[in-house]
Design a protein around this motif. Structure first.
Motif, PDB file in Angstrom:
ATOM      1  N   ALA A 157      44.537  97.820 136.666  1.00 18.99           N
ATOM      2  CA  ALA A 157      43.318  97.878 136.976  1.00 18.99           C
ATOM      3  C   ALA A 157      43.616  99.348 137.995  1.00 18.99           C
ATOM      4  CB  ALA A 157      43.906  97.089 138.025  1.00 18.99           C
ATOM      5  N   ALA A 158      44.722  99.674 138.465  1.00 13.68           N
ATOM      6  CA  ALA A 158      45.083 100.612 139.152  1.00 13.68           C
ATOM      7  C   ALA A 158      44.744 102.138 138.443  1.00 13.68           C
ATOM      8  CB  ALA A 158      46.087 101.156 139.521  1.00 13.68           C
ATOM      9  N   ARG A 159      44.700 101.874 136.573  1.00 18.62           N
ATOM     10  CA  ARG A 159      44.370 102.816 136.237  1.00 18.62           C
ATOM     11  C   ARG A 159      43.542 103.458 136.480  1.00 18.62           C
ATOM     12  NH1 ARG A 159      47.289 102.470 130.539  1.00 18.62           N
ATOM     13  NH2 ARG A 159      46.239 104.417 129.695  1.00 18.62           N
ATOM     14  N   ILE A 160      42.610 102.570 136.078  1.00 18.72           N
ATOM     15  CA  ILE A 160      41.026 102.237 135.965  1.00 18.72           C
ATOM     16  C   ILE A 160      40.873 102.666 137.294  1.00 18.72           C
ATOM     17  CG2 ILE A 160      38.738 100.845 135.336  1.00 18.72           C
ATOM     18  CD1 ILE A 160      39.831 100.346 133.018  1.00 18.72           C
ATOM     19  N   ASP A 161      41.501 102.272 138.026  1.00 23.45           N
ATOM     20  CA  ASP A 161      40.799 102.689 139.761  1.00 23.45           C
ATOM     21  C   ASP A 161      40.687 104.163 139.792  1.00 23.45           C
ATOM     22  OD1 ASP A 161      39.085 100.437 140.846  1.00 23.45           O
ATOM     23  OD2 ASP A 161      40.863  99.852 141.594  1.00 23.45           O
ATOM     24  N   GLY A 162      41.641 104.552 139.097  1.00 18.94           N
ATOM     25  CA  GLY A 162      41.833 106.313 139.410  1.00 18.94           C
ATOM     26  C   GLY A 162      43.117 106.551 139.730  1.00 18.94           C
ATOM     27  N   ALA A 163      44.373 105.742 139.919  1.00 18.90           N
ATOM     28  CA  ALA A 163      45.721 106.146 140.416  1.00 18.90           C
ATOM     29  C   ALA A 163      46.601 106.771 139.287  1.00 18.90           C
ATOM     30  CB  ALA A 163      46.637 104.796 140.839  1.00 18.90           C
ATOM     31  N   THR A 164      47.552 108.276 139.902  1.00 17.05           N
ATOM     32  CA  THR A 164      47.752 108.981 138.982  1.00 17.05           C
ATOM     33  C   THR A 164      49.321 107.955 139.171  1.00 17.05           C
ATOM     34  OG1 THR A 164      48.178 109.638 140.707  1.00 17.05           O
ATOM     35  CG2 THR A 164      46.965 110.863 139.522  1.00 17.05           C
ATOM     36  N   PRO A 217      42.056 106.549 131.583  1.00 21.18           N
ATOM     37  CA  PRO A 217      41.086 106.003 131.729  1.00 21.18           C
ATOM     38  C   PRO A 217      39.915 106.386 132.852  1.00 21.18           C
ATOM     39  CG  PRO A 217      43.050 103.994 131.257  1.00 21.18           C
ATOM     40  CD  PRO A 217      43.297 105.711 131.123  1.00 21.18           C
ATOM     41  N   LYS A 218      40.644 106.975 133.691  1.00 28.03           N
ATOM     42  CA  LYS A 218      39.737 107.353 135.336  1.00 28.03           C
ATOM     43  C   LYS A 218      38.884 108.521 134.963  1.00 28.03           C
ATOM     44  CE  LYS A 218      43.811 110.605 136.374  1.00 28.03           C
ATOM     45  NZ  LYS A 218      44.303 111.263 137.411  1.00 28.03           N
ATOM     46  N   PHE A 256      38.635  92.621 135.270  1.00 27.98           N
ATOM     47  CA  PHE A 256      39.847  91.372 134.509  1.00 27.98           C
ATOM     48  C   PHE A 256      39.577  89.748 134.433  1.00 27.98           C
ATOM     49  CE2 PHE A 256      41.011  95.775 135.193  1.00 27.98           C
ATOM     50  CZ  PHE A 256      42.282  96.371 134.325  1.00 27.98           C
ATOM     51  N   ALA A 280      43.094  90.805 138.395  1.00 34.35           N
ATOM     52  CA  ALA A 280      43.947  91.991 138.326  1.00 34.35           C
ATOM     53  C   ALA A 280      43.550  92.412 140.363  1.00 34.35           C
ATOM     54  CB  ALA A 280      43.499  92.940 137.216  1.00 34.35           C
ATOM     55  N   TYR A 306      45.077  93.576 144.471  1.00 32.34           N
ATOM     56  CA  TYR A 306      46.800  93.660 144.314  1.00 32.34           C
ATOM     57  C   TYR A 306      47.160  92.856 145.532  1.00 32.34           C
ATOM     58  CZ  TYR A 306      44.352  98.607 142.032  1.00 32.34           C
ATOM     59  OH  TYR A 306      43.801  99.126 141.366  1.00 32.34           O
ATOM     60  N   PHE A 333      40.477 101.084 147.271  1.00 31.24           N
ATOM     61  CA  PHE A 333      41.255 100.954 146.821  1.00 31.24           C
ATOM     62  C   PHE A 333      40.702 102.913 145.798  1.00 31.24           C
ATOM     63  CE2 PHE A 333      44.421 101.872 143.552  1.00 31.24           C
ATOM     64  CZ  PHE A 333      45.813 102.752 144.299  1.00 31.24           C
ATOM     65  N   ALA A 334      39.656 102.895 145.383  1.00 29.70           N
ATOM     66  CA  ALA A 334      39.355 103.437 144.458  1.00 29.70           C
ATOM     67  C   ALA A 334      39.078 104.585 145.216  1.00 29.70           C
ATOM     68  CB  ALA A 334      38.186 103.087 143.534  1.00 29.70           C
ATOM     69  N   LEU A 349      41.597 106.969 146.971  1.00 30.13           N
ATOM     70  CA  LEU A 349      42.366 107.197 146.235  1.00 30.13           C
ATOM     71  C   LEU A 349      41.509 108.757 145.639  1.00 30.13           C
ATOM     72  CD1 LEU A 349      44.107 105.009 142.990  1.00 30.13           C
ATOM     73  CD2 LEU A 349      44.845 106.141 144.820  1.00 30.13           C
ATOM     74  N   ARG A 401      35.298  94.665 143.620  1.00 27.48           N
ATOM     75  CA  ARG A 401      35.865  95.749 143.338  1.00 27.48           C
ATOM     76  C   ARG A 401      35.243  97.454 142.353  1.00 27.48           C
ATOM     77  NH1 ARG A 401      42.172  94.759 141.605  1.00 27.48           N
ATOM     78  NH2 ARG A 401      40.886  94.622 139.860  1.00 27.48           N
ATOM     79  N   ARG A 431      32.514 100.945 143.085  1.00 31.33           N
ATOM     80  CA  ARG A 431      33.232 102.681 142.265  1.00 31.33           C
ATOM     81  C   ARG A 431      31.557 103.056 142.062  1.00 31.33           C
ATOM     82  NH1 ARG A 431      37.028 102.843 139.091  1.00 31.33           N
ATOM     83  NH2 ARG A 431      36.619 104.656 138.664  1.00 31.33           N
TER      84      ARG A 431
END
Lengths: 290, 362
Positions: free
Chosen positions: A175-182, B72-73, B81, B85, B87, B98-99, B102, B146, B150
């Protein structure tokens, strides 16, 4: 229940009580404990103004915090790097934890050879490179024993961190990867916070252990030169054997015991706090769903 | 809101190919549902689209641009999910933002967006709670929230309702349908539940063992399944299948089985004749059988009722027809008695025939 309690009493509490009792007395090894004089807290008070003891305590604290800091840094770092499915990874992981399996005395001897002024591998490399030799076990004795301890105990942090990492919820990371986290952002925002409970307990365990370090340093430097690497355990042994001050040694042991107790209680407190929190959440959820 | 195309997409794990050349076009703002039994490759397809799984061969295009090499980003998508999923260490507001955090959006904008979405999903009272302090349905909503904060072009859903209990699932399904009206985005939804697929989809893609069996509108797939698998997968209770032998008599075609002979409609008969079929499988949906004692011999089945499942206004009868079992859906007031042999009229336009070897529809 009863046999266990009796064994506990004999094996654990008798020596402990004996030591606490002894710490209040002026006690020479040639005397029996019953022949000694009661001196109250004199041993404890004397230690507080004893420069050698303070020095030894400082060395122990410095040693423990520095090694644990670097072991955490390197151990967690390695775990983050190696948390992936590459070929031969299981072999690599086994190799990484080898240092932990070697007897401390052997580790001490090994490093003593490597640090040797003329024949040690480090100084031979340095001379081959045309650099000055380093007086490893002399001038830089504390740093040298710290390096050896880091070498031996980083794997402990490494395997526990790796286990923590691999039990993290995969989907949260996805989910973090999809949210754009490096990669870095995943580590800082997701992985480390989720590993924190394991890391805190690991750190406390390691800290408790580091305060009790003895063999490696005994073999490598015997506490020298001067008092530069004389950790508390060594100081206690010397006070008892060389200076023949059993009462003082017992008092010193009790100081160390107090320190360790605080850390242990901190650890238990932390795990209990966590369990209580998990329990509370479960109750809350059941109430809402039920 | 891109147009998504999957071109000859395959996925291999080692030497095992689990997806065999998926070809799929998803139009702008379309709600596509990938449906199939577990292990059919639907989730893998979705995860490849998301960029969580690598593409073994073939290509994914978004608005004509190949994206299979992108992270993905970089694909402008949001995903919900199966296990939510969330946090665990962040509260609801921080999970949802979160997104945006970031992406270093201004705090004001983030707060406004989170509040807007939370209000839409009825989460505004829970913003300070951690996921562990929420019920399953609320967690599900946070996961949706979530994704919604976005403002991505594409939304991916990986079996989002399967961890909920039946009542909540129905409720969330309805909420999703409502959300669907408001958010005109490309949505790709994976489920094994054909009811979710039928109720939500603009386009259903039925998958089985790594291949697309059929795609189209729910109605089209329900009425015109291309093979026995699709026919049996969509619809509840599932379609009945009976082994029959086709007989040609007086320019008419009859499907004969154990204890029945049904006349086949002219169009279907013509196709069967053209393919010179003889042994095949007859398919009839439980709702296409009507209790009718006066039905003609060539348009009815005589069934012995062995079990009656009362489900409210409807009852499902499980009947014997020779050695086969046939389910029938009837109004509950229909007078039936267990063990009785009753006559049920078969709507002739509801009969499906499938090749007994290839399972394809005739």
């Amino acid at each position: 229940m009863a046999p266990a309690a009796i064994i506990m009493l004999i094996a654990l509490f008798y020596p402990l009580v004996y030591m606490v009792y002894g710490s209040f007395r002026d006690w020479d090894p040639s005397q029996r404990l019953s022949e000694t004089d009661f001196v109250g807290l004199a041993n404890y008070v004397k230690l507080l103004s004893d420069e050698a003891f303070i020095e030894s305590l400082t060395v122990t604290l410095t040693f423990a915090f520095v090694v644990v800091f670097f072991e955490m840094l390197i151990g967690v770092g390695l775990a983050l790097l190696l948390d992936r499915n590459l070929r031969g990874m299981s072999l690599l992981r086994t190799l990484f934890i080898l240092p932990m399996m070697i007897a401390p005395v052997v580790v001490g001897l090994m490093w003593r050879f490597m640090y040797h002024q003329t024949d040690g591998i480090f100084n031979r490399w340095l001379t081959d490179l045309g650099l000055d030799r380093v007086d490893w076990l002399g001038q830089h004795a504390l740093t040298s024993v710290i390096i050896a301890d880091i070498w031996q105990w980083t794997p402990f942090i490494f395997i526990l961190s790796l286990a923590a990492l691999q039990s993290l919820p995969r989907s949260a990371l996805e989910a973090a990867r999809i949210d754009g986290a490096t990669g870095w952002q995943q580590i800082i925002h997701i992985k480390l916070p989720l590993m924190a409970p394991v890391l805190i307990v690991t750190m406390l365990l390691r800290l408790i252990d580091a305060f009790k370090v003895l063999e490696v340093i005994l073999v490598m430097t015997e506490g020298g030169p001067g008092l530069s690497t004389e950790i508390l355990a060594l100081r206690i042994a010397r006070t008892a054997q060389e200076f023949r001050e059993l009462g003082e040694a017992a008092a010193m042991s009790n100081y160390l015991l107090l320190l360790l107790m605080v850390l242990t209680l901190a650890m238990f407190g932390f795990t209990r706090w966590q369990e209580a929190r998990a329990q509370k959440l479960k109750m809350l959820q059941r109430e809402e769903e039920g | 809101m891109p147009r998504i195309q999957l071109e000859n997409l395959t996925k291999k794990y080692g030497n095992v190919e689990v997806l065999h050349g998926i070809e799929l076009d998803m139009e702008d703002a379309e709600f596509t549902v990938l449906v199939g039994p577990s292990g059919c490759g639907k989730s893998t397809t979705l995860r490849m689209l998301a960029g969580l799984e690598s593409v073994s061969s073939g290509e994914i295009y978004m608005d004509g641009k190949p994206v299979s090499h992108l992270e993905p980003k970089e694909r402008d998508l949001a995903m919900v999910f199966q296990d939510y999923a969330l946090y665990p260490h962040m509260n609801v507001a921080r999970n949802m933002s979160f997104a945006l955090r970031l992406a270093k959006r201004p705090q004001k904008e983030i707060d406004a967006k989170v509040l807007e979405v939370a209000t839409m999903l009825g989460l505004e009272d829970y913003l300070a709670r951690k996921p562990a302090e929420l019920s399953g349905g609320q967690r599900q909503r946070v996961a949706m929230g979530r994704a919604l904060t976005r403002d991505s072009g594409t939304f991916l859903f990986d079996e989002p309702l399967s961890n909920l209990d039946a009542k909540l699932r129905g409720q969330m399904r309805a909420e999703l349908a409502v959300m669907r009206q408001r958010v005109r985005k490309n949505m790709v939804y994976v489920t094994h539940d054909q009811i979710e697929a039928m109720t939500l989809a603009d386009r259903i893609v039925v998958m089985h063992s790594g291949e697309i069996q059929q795609q189209g509108t729910p109605e089209h797939l329900f009425k015109h399944p291309v093979n026995k698998f699709v026919a049996g997968f969509l619809g509840s209770p599932p379609m009945n299948f009976l082994d029959v032998e086709l007989h040609y008599r007086d320019n008419q075609v009859f499907a004969n089985g154990k204890g029945f002979s049904l006349r086949i409609d002219a169009d279907l008969a013509a196709r069967a004749v053209k393919q010179s079929q003889r042994h095949c499988t007859l398919g009839i949906r439980p709702s296409d059988l009507d209790f009718d004692a006066n039905a003609g011999n060539n348009a009815a089945l005589d069934l012995k009722v062995s079990v009656s499942e009362y489900i409210g206004s409807q009852s499902v009868l499980i009947c014997e027809c020779g050695e086969a079992t046939v389910t029938v859906e009837v109004k509950s007031e229909t007078p039936i008695a267990l063990g009785e042999v009753l006559r049920f009229a078969v709507r002739s336009d509801a009969i499906h025939l499938f090749d007994s070897e290839t399972s394809t529809a005739i």
